[in-house]
Design an enzyme around this catalytic site. Sequence first.
Site, PDB file in Angstrom:
ATOM      1  N   LYS A 213       0.840  -1.201   0.000  1.00 59.98           N
ATOM      2  CA  LYS A 213       0.000   0.000   0.000  1.00 59.98           C
ATOM      3  C   LYS A 213       0.877   1.253   0.000  1.00 59.98           C
ATOM      4  O   LYS A 213       1.863   1.334   0.732  1.00 59.98           O
ATOM      5  CB  LYS A 213      -0.900   0.002   1.240  1.00 59.98           C
ATOM      6  CG  LYS A 213      -1.858   1.180   1.333  1.00 59.98           C
ATOM      7  CD  LYS A 213      -2.747   1.042   2.565  1.00 59.98           C
ATOM      8  CE  LYS A 213      -3.749   2.172   2.668  1.00 59.98           C
ATOM      9  NZ  LYS A 213      -3.107   3.450   3.032  1.00 59.98           N
ATOM     10  N   HIS A 237      -2.073   7.826   1.259  1.00 60.20           N
ATOM     11  CA  HIS A 237      -2.340   7.847   2.703  1.00 60.20           C
ATOM     12  C   HIS A 237      -3.389   8.909   3.059  1.00 60.20           C
ATOM     13  O   HIS A 237      -3.301   9.595   4.077  1.00 60.20           O
ATOM     14  CB  HIS A 237      -1.048   8.091   3.496  1.00 60.20           C
ATOM     15  CG  HIS A 237      -0.960   7.268   4.754  1.00 60.20           C
ATOM     16  ND1 HIS A 237      -0.307   6.061   4.806  1.00 60.20           N
ATOM     17  CD2 HIS A 237      -1.467   7.466   5.991  1.00 60.20           C
ATOM     18  CE1 HIS A 237      -0.399   5.561   6.030  1.00 60.20           C
ATOM     19  NE2 HIS A 237      -1.106   6.389   6.763  1.00 60.20           N
ATOM     20  N   ARG A 240      -2.206  12.429   3.848  1.00 58.35           N
ATOM     21  CA  ARG A 240      -1.563  12.722   5.136  1.00 58.35           C
ATOM     22  C   ARG A 240      -0.042  12.686   5.095  1.00 58.35           C
ATOM     23  O   ARG A 240       0.604  12.936   6.112  1.00 58.35           O
ATOM     24  CB  ARG A 240      -2.092  11.762   6.205  1.00 58.35           C
ATOM     25  CG  ARG A 240      -3.543  12.038   6.556  1.00 58.35           C
ATOM     26  CD  ARG A 240      -4.115  11.022   7.516  1.00 58.35           C
ATOM     27  NE  ARG A 240      -3.592  11.110   8.860  1.00 58.35           N
ATOM     28  CZ  ARG A 240      -4.004  11.954   9.809  1.00 58.35           C
ATOM     29  NH1 ARG A 240      -4.940  12.857   9.515  1.00 58.35           N
ATOM     30  NH2 ARG A 240      -3.484  11.929  11.012  1.00 58.35           N
TER      31      ARG A 240
END
Length: 340
Positions: A213, A237, A240
């Site tokens: 990921k 993310h 972020r």
Amino acid sequence: MTYQEVLENARKRMAPRCRVCPECNGIACKGVMPGPAGKGASRTFQRNVAWLGEHVKLEMDVTGGNQERNMEISLFGKTFAAPIFVAPIGLIPYTYTEDMTDRLYCDAVMLGAKAAGILAFGGGGPKAENFYEPLEAIRENGGWGIPTLKPWAVDVVKERLKEVEAVHPFAFAMDIDSAGLPHAGLANPPMLLKTEEELREIAAATNLPFIVKGIMTAEAAQKAVRAGAYAIVVSNHGGRVMDQGLSTAEVLPEIRAVVGTDTKIFVDGGVRTGDDVFKMLALGADAVLIGRPYVIAAYGGGAEGVQLYTEKLKAELKDAMTMTSCKSLQEITRDKIRLV
């Protein structure tokens, strides 16, 4: 309990950090850190939502008849009710409010997801308990979940994989972009950037399917595939880790083009409704992960709230399939959307 009641409960429990906005788009929470905001001015968080909503439109076609719509998807040798999964999120009381612990959140998403016929990914964080609490929740849920490891040194990862294998999950993930989080420097063991060679070593250390990921370019996707990843997650993310990044929907088609069909592609970032799920599938994803809205659902209604939100998404996806004459997920192709 209704979904509206879930939202009302969450609004009370999550204030003042999360306002449970009508659309979770990063505008009202801009700069709220700790909190649900993105990095900096939340530009990437906002772009995830805005680009998908403004530039991807569905092509309506109601000439396909009244057949049943099949949303099922087969992954890891199992069949799930829809191509929708709960994204890994950790440090819940730190990011949101202390009205919910990490363990209570893990239980809510694991149980609620299973009741709705889908999977939840376990979250993580800088401390040991941030790894073990989701793992224990998955164990108690009969292995119905996917633990997410942080990008620790390879020898640390190998040791943790032994503990992961003991709970018999369907797969395991690693959010390699965690190395760019604000609290990454406080992690013990430290979170480190990963090379293709290190990813290959991790994939070879277990028979569990490996999900990487944090992929946002075609080149990174090719590295993960060569390293032996079962699946990749196109993800920034939730905005972020970078303030000036592209949205996941923008880069998804080029990543699918180089990956081909042998490797599964999941995507997160800006997915809020069943229409959004449809759009991401048409852009090239096999399934989506959803983060912040599931936190709201868990705060507002625990496992029941998670199940209710999932059923809402499934109903919206079914409606989108009906209005575009798609009988199955395989029929959700690029010609069912238009980029504007």
